[in-house]
Design an enzyme around this catalytic site. Structure first.
Site, short mmCIF file in Angstrom:
data_model
loop_
_atom_site.label_atom_id
_atom_site.label_comp_id
_atom_site.label_asym_id
_atom_site.label_seq_id
_atom_site.Cartn_x
_atom_site.Cartn_y
_atom_site.Cartn_z
N GLY A 1 0.85 -1.19 0.00
CA GLY A 1 0.00 0.00 0.00
C GLY A 1 0.88 1.23 0.00
O GLY A 1 1.91 1.27 0.67
N GLN A 2 0.47 2.24 -0.73
CA GLN A 2 1.32 3.44 -0.83
C GLN A 2 1.62 4.05 0.54
O GLN A 2 2.75 4.42 0.83
CB GLN A 2 0.67 4.51 -1.73
N GLU B 1 -1.19 10.92 -4.66
CA GLU B 1 -0.52 9.92 -5.48
C GLU B 1 -1.60 9.26 -6.32
O GLU B 1 -2.41 8.49 -5.83
CB GLU B 1 0.19 8.92 -4.55
N THR C 1 8.09 8.67 -15.70
CA THR C 1 7.99 7.57 -16.64
C THR C 1 9.32 6.83 -16.62
O THR C 1 10.28 7.27 -15.98
CB THR C 1 7.63 8.08 -18.05
N GLY D 1 7.33 3.44 -7.66
CA GLY D 1 6.57 4.68 -7.88
C GLY D 1 6.36 5.44 -6.57
O GLY D 1 6.48 6.66 -6.52
N ASP D 2 6.07 4.72 -5.50
CA ASP D 2 5.83 5.36 -4.19
C ASP D 2 7.12 5.99 -3.66
O ASP D 2 7.10 7.06 -3.04
CB ASP D 2 5.34 4.33 -3.16
P1 AMP Z 1 4.56 3.32 -11.41
O1 AMP Z 1 4.43 3.60 -12.87
O2 AMP Z 1 3.79 4.23 -10.55
O3 AMP Z 1 4.44 1.87 -11.04
O4 AMP Z 1 6.08 3.67 -11.07
C1 AMP Z 1 7.05 2.99 -11.72
C2 AMP Z 1 8.15 3.97 -11.98
O5 AMP Z 1 9.32 3.37 -11.47
C3 AMP Z 1 8.40 4.22 -13.45
O6 AMP Z 1 7.74 5.36 -13.89
C4 AMP Z 1 9.91 4.39 -13.52
O7 AMP Z 1 10.22 5.76 -13.44
C5 AMP Z 1 10.43 3.71 -12.26
N1 AMP Z 1 11.13 2.46 -12.58
C6 AMP Z 1 10.59 1.32 -13.01
N2 AMP Z 1 11.54 0.38 -13.22
C7 AMP Z 1 12.72 0.94 -12.88
C8 AMP Z 1 14.09 0.48 -12.89
N3 AMP Z 1 14.38 -0.75 -13.29
N4 AMP Z 1 15.06 1.35 -12.49
C9 AMP Z 1 14.72 2.60 -12.08
N5 AMP Z 1 13.46 3.08 -12.07
C10 AMP Z 1 12.47 2.27 -12.48
C1 GLC Z 2 -1.04 -0.70 -4.60
C2 GLC Z 2 -1.25 -2.16 -4.20
C3 GLC Z 2 -0.29 -2.57 -3.11
C4 GLC Z 2 1.13 -2.22 -3.47
C5 GLC Z 2 1.23 -0.78 -3.92
C6 GLC Z 2 2.62 -0.48 -4.46
O1 GLC Z 2 -1.39 0.12 -3.54
O2 GLC Z 2 -2.57 -2.34 -3.76
O3 GLC Z 2 -0.42 -3.94 -2.87
O4 GLC Z 2 1.97 -2.43 -2.39
O5 GLC Z 2 0.30 -0.49 -4.94
O6 GLC Z 2 2.69 0.79 -4.96
#
Ligand code: AMP
Ligand code: GLC
Length: 456
Positions: free
Chosen positions: A114-115, A268, A345, A441-442
């Site tokens: 969870g975030q 978020e 991204t 992402g978090d």
């Molecule tokens: P989300 O899209 O919210 O799940 O966040 C994922 C973010 O993590 C992407 O937008 C990337 O900027 C970053 N990310 C994903 N994979 C990698 C990696 N292998 N190394 C560094 N950053 C990453």
């Molecule tokens: C969402 C999912 C959770 C996970 C998180 C990571 O909140 O429900 O399980 O840990 O995303 O960002």
């Protein structure tokens, strides 16, 4: 040439954030905290399970996700949907028998999920920033996943509110389990191959998906918000047209309290499939200081704003066209009045702010370093782990992105002036073989938001 510049900027930011982050006051984190049961998928195991569940039945879902999971073929088909695209997805698991199937399938590790929970462990446990976190259900297992450090949750006792570490809450509530099925780049099942590492999440959780808000937060939010300096709101993504009204009303009340106290609040914005909910969130955005999103999320917001062709442009190229991103961010800022938009991204980040200063860009650099550390190490245990990502190279694929921004907006050292806003850009560091993808992402959003206030 230009990458010498980024190398130097990266090198200088860590110490500055490290020495100032302790001065940030309390950060409020609400609402979603759960337990992540992480399973690293194996080819043979998954293929056998697919055969057993019926290959034809499972493959029905590989090109169209069900709305929620009601049986095992839907679960396995949804996993294949994620593998085929290298994209994350998350679905609510309705059926008890499928929940039991996932439990027996098992997991390789249990982690904070969870975030709000993940950010609590990062900000409070690793950075030492005091946090107050909302935990919908506090089971012993949930409590044990919190790191030590200044992490607090409110507990009402004999009419008084006490702030205790979650491990001292002594709650015996339910487990909210999310099963995370992770796969690496190149992972193969039958003829399907993952273009990129990612995960599929099945949530066996009746609290977080409905944004269940604890009585302490419903009844005594004023007391909780007092003494808080910043807030980060998350976990609204699974709401639906049927259940969103009640929680959003409570949350709107919370936002009003935070606004009266002049506490900057970050949203978020995780992927929110329901259009009605997305529109409702758009309507609330003016009450936030800041919002964080990726390309899919930004495109989905443009979609409900009626900007269909811009939404398509955001999904057309890899890396995402930064001019289209900037146009979308400006539209979003002008429409809602939100003061800061952080776009992330794979490969680069942008921040559009209605205020100016290099600290905005520098906070992005710190967050990219933290993200790379998280990808490389799996967990950021202390702020000193962040510097261990310095040797991860700066993503060269972001060079054409930067060139486009220089050409279009005359950007210098990652900063430009666009339509009365400041635009900040950074190329990120990409870890080639990340330990795990969940929670990156978090890490990015919370490190950048809190880092910005620490540096300012
Ligand atoms: P989300 O899209 O919210 O799940 O966040 C994922 C973010 O993590 C992407 O937008 C990337 O900027 C970053 N990310 C994903 N994979 C990698 C990696 N292998 N190394 C560094 N950053 C990453
Ligand atoms: C969402 C999912 C959770 C996970 C998180 C990571 O909140 O429900 O399980 O840990 O995303 O960002």
């Amino acid at each position: 040439m230009i990458y010498v510049l980024w190398g130097e900027l990266y090198a200088s930011v860590f110490e500055r954030v490290k020495s100032s982050i302790g001065n940030t006051g309390r950060v409020l984190l609400a609402y979603n905290t759960n337990i992540d049961a992480v399973k690293y998928l194996g080819r043979k195991d998954l293929e056998e399970r697919v055969e057993k569940a019926g290959k034809d039945e499972v493959f029905r879902y590989i090109d169209s996700l069900p709305g929620r999971i009601e049986n095992v073929p839907q679960l396995l088909g949804s996993i294949l949907w994620s593998v085929k695209r290298g994209k994350a997805a998350e679905l609510f698991v309705e059926s008890c028998s499928t929940r039991f199937y996932m439990k027996r399938w098992g997991w390789d590790e249990l982690r904070m999920g969870g975030q709000a929970g993940i950010m609590a462990n990062l900000l409070g446990g690793a950075y030492g920033v005091p946090v107050i976190v909302h935990i919908p259900q506090l089971s012993n297992l949930q409590a044990s996943l919190f790191k030590g450090g200044p992490i607090y949750t409110p507990k009402a006792e004999n009419g008084k509110l006490r702030f205790v570490h979650p491990r001292d809450f002594a709650g015996d509530e339910e487990n909210c389990l999310h099963y995370i099925y992770e796969f690496p780049r190149g992972f193969r099942v039958f003829e399907v191959e993952a273009p990129r590492e990612n995960r599929f999440i099945g949530s066996a959780d009746d609290y977080n998906p409905n944004v269940y808000i604890r009585a302490e937060f419903k009844e005594r939010f004023g007391e909780i918000a007092e003494g808080v300096e910043l807030a980060i709101i998350s976990g609204l993504q699974a709401l639906t047209a049927e259940n969103y009204r009640e929680p959003l009303e409570v949350i709107e009340g919370h936002l009003e309290t935070l606004n009266e106290l002049e506490i900057p609040v970050h949203l978020e914005f995780a992927f929110t499939p329901d259009e009605t909910v997305r529109k409702a969130l758009l309507g609330l955005l003016g009450k936030f200081w800041s919002v964080g999103l990726n390309e899919v999320e930004l495109a989905s917001v443009m979609d409900v704003m009626g900007e269909k062709s811009l939404a398509e442009k955001l999904l057309a190229r890899d890396p995402v066209d930064p001019i289209a991103v900037t146009e979308a961010m400006i539209k979003l800022a002008e429409r809602t009045g939100v003061r800061r938009i952080h776009f992330h991204t794979y490969g680069y980040y942008l921040a559009l702010t209605d205020y100016r200063g290099e600290f905005v860009r520098d906070a992005l650099l710190f967050s990219a370093l933290a993200a790379a550390a998280k990808a490389k190490l799996g967990d950021v245990r202390s702020i000193d782990d962040v510097i261990r990502a310095m040797d991860v190279p700066v993503n060269e694929k972001a060079k054409p992105v930067e060139d486009a921004l220089v050409k279009e907006y005359g950007m210098k050292n990652g900063i430009a002036e666009v339509n009365g806003y400041q635009l900040a850009f950074i190329p990120t560091k990409i870890v080639m073989k990340p330990k795990s993808t969940v929670g990156i992402g978090d890490t990015i959003s919370s490190s950048a938001f809190v880092g910005e206030f620490a540096l300012h």
